[in-house]
Design an enzyme around this catalytic site. Structure first.
Site, mmCIF file in Angstrom:
data_model
loop_
_atom_site.group_PDB
_atom_site.id
_atom_site.type_symbol
_atom_site.label_atom_id
_atom_site.label_comp_id
_atom_site.label_asym_id
_atom_site.label_seq_id
_atom_site.Cartn_x
_atom_site.Cartn_y
_atom_site.Cartn_z
ATOM 1 N N THR A 188 0.449 -39.133 19.150
ATOM 2 C CA THR A 188 0.008 -38.282 18.035
ATOM 3 C C THR A 188 0.475 -38.902 16.734
ATOM 4 O O THR A 188 1.350 -39.766 16.725
ATOM 5 C CB THR A 188 0.663 -36.889 18.087
ATOM 6 N N ASP A 189 -0.086 -38.437 15.635
ATOM 7 C CA ASP A 189 0.539 -38.777 14.364
ATOM 8 C C ASP A 189 1.767 -37.877 14.220
ATOM 9 O O ASP A 189 1.993 -36.940 14.994
ATOM 10 C CB ASP A 189 -0.444 -38.620 13.202
ATOM 11 N N PHE A 190 2.558 -38.201 13.218
ATOM 12 C CA PHE A 190 3.882 -37.616 13.018
ATOM 13 C C PHE A 190 3.861 -36.073 13.049
ATOM 14 O O PHE A 190 3.368 -35.428 12.122
ATOM 15 C CB PHE A 190 4.404 -38.090 11.667
ATOM 16 N N GLY A 191 4.394 -35.536 14.131
ATOM 17 C CA GLY A 191 4.544 -34.077 14.209
ATOM 18 C C GLY A 191 3.244 -33.315 14.358
ATOM 19 O O GLY A 191 3.211 -32.093 14.169
ATOM 20 N N SER A 192 2.158 -33.993 14.718
ATOM 21 C CA SER A 192 0.899 -33.244 14.624
ATOM 22 C C SER A 192 0.656 -32.281 15.773
ATOM 23 O O SER A 192 -0.258 -31.466 15.666
ATOM 24 C CB SER A 192 -0.312 -34.138 14.351
#
Ligand code: BGC
Length: 739
Positions: free
Chosen positions: A285-289
């Site tokens: 995932t992208d950061f914290g998504s």
């Protein structure tokens, strides 16, 4: 390798091989993974799907946790933002010596335009149209990054964008899908080399899947809502190009697409990516998504968010800790199956195997190697050449540039004239601003003792203070030539850096006016992470050189152009609008039913603005040289499935030069409307003054194909036009019939 390293490697191989002894002698990679999977507890499996931060954070909140302890407990599969031999070795040692199953970690970081040796920002690199150089820059980045323990980069960013307000256009290749695909392939090849087991390669991660470059109003993270046909035709092919080039991983994007966030989008991550495109790597995932699915409004809590992401096909959770916190419970409650988890773990372990981490978890890092690789003189020389290749000469009235050899005093004026930090651009990985060459330094290096280079800042980049104007104007009066260094600060582009007004910020236009009023010859050196709307500056500046953010060697490379040692050859890959009101403005638009015809400027009921022309300030593919090129003798012939195109290109000026010869197609009538032009080929050629070359291209029916409402791609026979020239305004044209 030092004795200690050999010993560590030995311990690891011994302990790791024990894991496989029970199952027999020789095992293929896949067998090894299956054996390992059988030994893993659910907690350990979930651990492999968790990416944690052990170093510093760049783009978002990170839960403060004791990363070492988590690694020891087998609760981490990959690390974000940690590099350098000592740090990587220390954490890897815990993973492979102190955790129960001794599974090595992957170390990932954003190596976006170089690691320590920083190259121009990707949008600038694209302007070189030099695929070999782009590939080579990624090879160098991989050598440096891997020498510091990284095995994975969150790059290439291949988001197509038609909106320069969006700050992340700096990280991509611009607006064109076809060119974007070629650049994407070059980058993946550069990072990964022939075999990821080579310890000087790193694994690529194509991002941000998908269509992150089309946020409404150009505002970062904003909603993407578009027709499926546009998605297939313009926004998805660059990710597919990365998959086809063998990219080991792919990153989901923050945005939603037509109502479903990418991170919970099963159609995107499983049906399209895995089933239709055959992707075999892992999805991060992208950061914290994963947690952001709550704000998107598709999950009530982290628990539900984790389930949605897992069902969609997300293998690794970057930094939200939702998998770590919820998956065990989700399995217990039968909301996520063990098969889903095993599949995700397999994908991650396979990547580790491909990277050779099970054979050497340290991938041969050592202080010696680090010292040898980092900022090697040949890398810096290459970076300097690349800066020059990436600059685009937008305007050059009366041959203002290059700076005449008779000039004795050059005044450098402007907030970007001597700013080390701003040379790097955003996402600088391990780049050190102190090692950057500013424009002022570059000119001084070039000038030696014969020319004096004087400097005044004049104003700041982004405030209203005119206090420095007088000193700047006085300085200009003392000089024979003025170089105005204007533009954006590097932080004004990149993530979370959208701008609603993309003219020069602050009072820089006013400074330019006052300096130009002195009557001295003036060339503007423009720094920016995006196409700027510089109509005001453009109206008064005799010469403008777009230099983006050039990285470590920025000042030297720009000085090579200003002095005439390098004849500019860059061409913009994103349209420069006249004003924000034109956005989105891009070359491959449609004709409409009421096209505006410049020959009939008074027509009212046509597709036009009352207060602005339709055409942009500078079109896609445009860029000047210190010489000129003339195109003639276009010939198009069809031979079976092949379309053969040839044209003469003559260097008509009095300098040797490089030209990017571009080929565009247009289908005159289709079952659905076709763009007025579409890039389908280019050649970057070198011509001596006076020299003519016959440039040839071969297209096939694949180059004529397009997506239809049923989302199938095929060509339609009919009449086509070919255009060949030095920009998307190419007017040398011939039509042909293709059956
Ligand atoms: C960015 C990604 C980046 C990640 C890790 C995110 O905020 O959108 O492009 O790779 O952070 O740094």
């Amino acid at each position: 390798m030092k004795a200690m390293d050999i010993l560590k490697k030995g311990i690891f191989l011994f302990s790791f091989s024990i894991l496989f002894i029970s199952a027999g002698a020789q095992h293929t990679g896949n067998d090894r993974i299956e054996i390992l999977l059988k030994k893993m507890t659910l907690k350990e499996k979930i651990g492999q799907l968790n990416q944690a931060m052990a170093g510093w954070e760049v783009t978002g909140p990170s839960a403060k946790v004791n990363c070492r302890e988590l690694i020891r407990e087998g609760k981490v599969g990959a690390i974000l933002n940690t590099y350098m031999v000592d740090s990587v070795m220390a954490l890897q040692r815990i993973a492979v010596e102190e955790s129960r199953l001794k599974i090595p970690l992957i170390f990932g970081n954003d190596v976006i335009h170089g690691h320590c040796t920083i190259f121009p920002i990707p949008l600038g690199q694209a302007a070189s149209w030099d695929l070999d150089a782009i590939e080579q820059s990624e090879q160098i980045a991989a050598k440096e990054a891997s020498a510091e323990g990284l095995s994975w980069t969150f790059s290439p960013m291949v988001d197509i964008s038609r909106d320069p307000r969006w700050g992340r256009v700096a990280e991509g290749a611009g607006e064109d899908t076809w060119l974007g695909c070629r650049i994407a392939e070059a980058r993946v090849k550069g990072f990964q080399g022939k075999d990821l087991k080579d310890p000087r390669s790193i694994m690529a991660c194509a991002k941000h899947f998908g269509a992150y470059g089309a946020p409404q109003a150009g505002r970062d993270y904003n909603t993407v809502d578009m027709s499926m046909i546009s998605l297939y035709e313009w926004y998805l092919p660059t990710y597919k190009a990365c998959v086809d080039a063998g990219a080991g991983s792919i990153m989901t994007s923050f945005n939603e697409i037509n109502g479903t966030p990418s991170t919970s989008n099963r159609w995107l991550l499983t049906d399209l990516l895995r089933k239709s495109w055959g992707f075999r790597g892992f999805v991060v995932t992208d950061f914290g998504s994963i947690s952001e699915l709550i704000s998107h409004g598709v999950a009530v809590n982290e628990f539900q968010a984790a389930a949605l992401a897992m069902h969609a096909g997300v293998d690794m959770d970057m930094m939200s800790r939702a998998y770590e916190n919820s998956l065990e419970e989700l399995v217990k409650e039968k909301k996520v199956t063990l098969t889903e988890i095993d599949n995700a773990v397999r994908n991650v372990l396979l990547a580790k195997m491909k990277l050779g981490l099970f054979d050497d978890p340290y991938r041969g890092i050592s202080k010696e190697r680090e010292q040898k690789e980092i900022m090697a003189p040949e890398y810096l020389a290459f970076a300097r050449k690349m800066v020059a290749e990436c600059c685009v000469l937008l305007k050059n009235d009366k041959g203002t540039l290059p700076i005449p050899v008779t000039v004795k005093t050059i005044a450098v004026i402007g907030p970007l004239g001597d700013s080390k930090r701003n040379m790097l651009g955003n996402w600088t990985s391990a780049g050190d601003e102190e090692k950057c060459v500013t424009l002022l330094e570059g000119l001084k290096n070039k000038a030696g003792n014969n020319v004096s280079i004087i400097y005044e800042k004049g104003c700041n980049t982004n405030d209203q203070d005119r206090g420095g104007f007088k000193a700047a104007v006085d300085l200009a009066s003392k000089a024979d030539f003025v170089v105005l260094a204007l533009g954006e600060d590097e932080w004004m582009s990149g993530e979370a850096s959208s701008r609603a007004n993309i003219d020069l910020p602050g009072v820089q236009n006013d400074l330019a006016e006052e300096v130009i009023r002195t009557g001295k010859p003036v060339a503007v050196v423009l720094f920016s992470g995006r196409p700027l709307a510089i109509s005001r500056l453009n109206a008064i500046a005799p010469a403008i050189l777009e230099t983006w953010f050039g990285g470590t060697e920025a000042g030297n490379g720009i000085a090579d152009i200003l002095s005439g040692d390098y004849n500019p050859s860059g061409k913009i890959t994103m349209t420069f609008p006249r004003s924000v009101g034109q956005i989105p403005v891009f070359y491959n638009c449609k004709n409409t039913g009421r096209p505006f015809r410049p020959a009939e400027p008074d027509q009212k009921y046509v597709s036009r603005y009352l207060d602005l022309p339709n055409d942009p300030l500078y079109p896609f593919g445009y860029g000047l040289s210190y010489t000129t090129f003339f195109y003639s003798n276009l010939k198009v012939s069809v031979n079976g499935n092949k379309i053969l195109v040839a044209a003469d290109v003559k260097n008509t000026g009095n300098r040797d030069g490089i030209e990017v010869v571009q080929l565009y197609i247009h289908q005159k009538v289709g079952s659905i409307t076709r763009p007025v032009k579409e890039l389908r080929g280019f050649k970057r050629i070198s011509l001596h003054k006076g020299e003519t070359a016959r440039i040839e291209f071969t297209l096939t029916s694949d180059d004529l194909a397009f997506y239809h409402p049923d989302l199938k791609k095929y060509y339609e026979s009919g009449e086509f036009e070919i255009f060949v020239g030095g920009s998307s305004n190419a007017s040398l044209t011939q039509s042909f019939l293709f059956k």
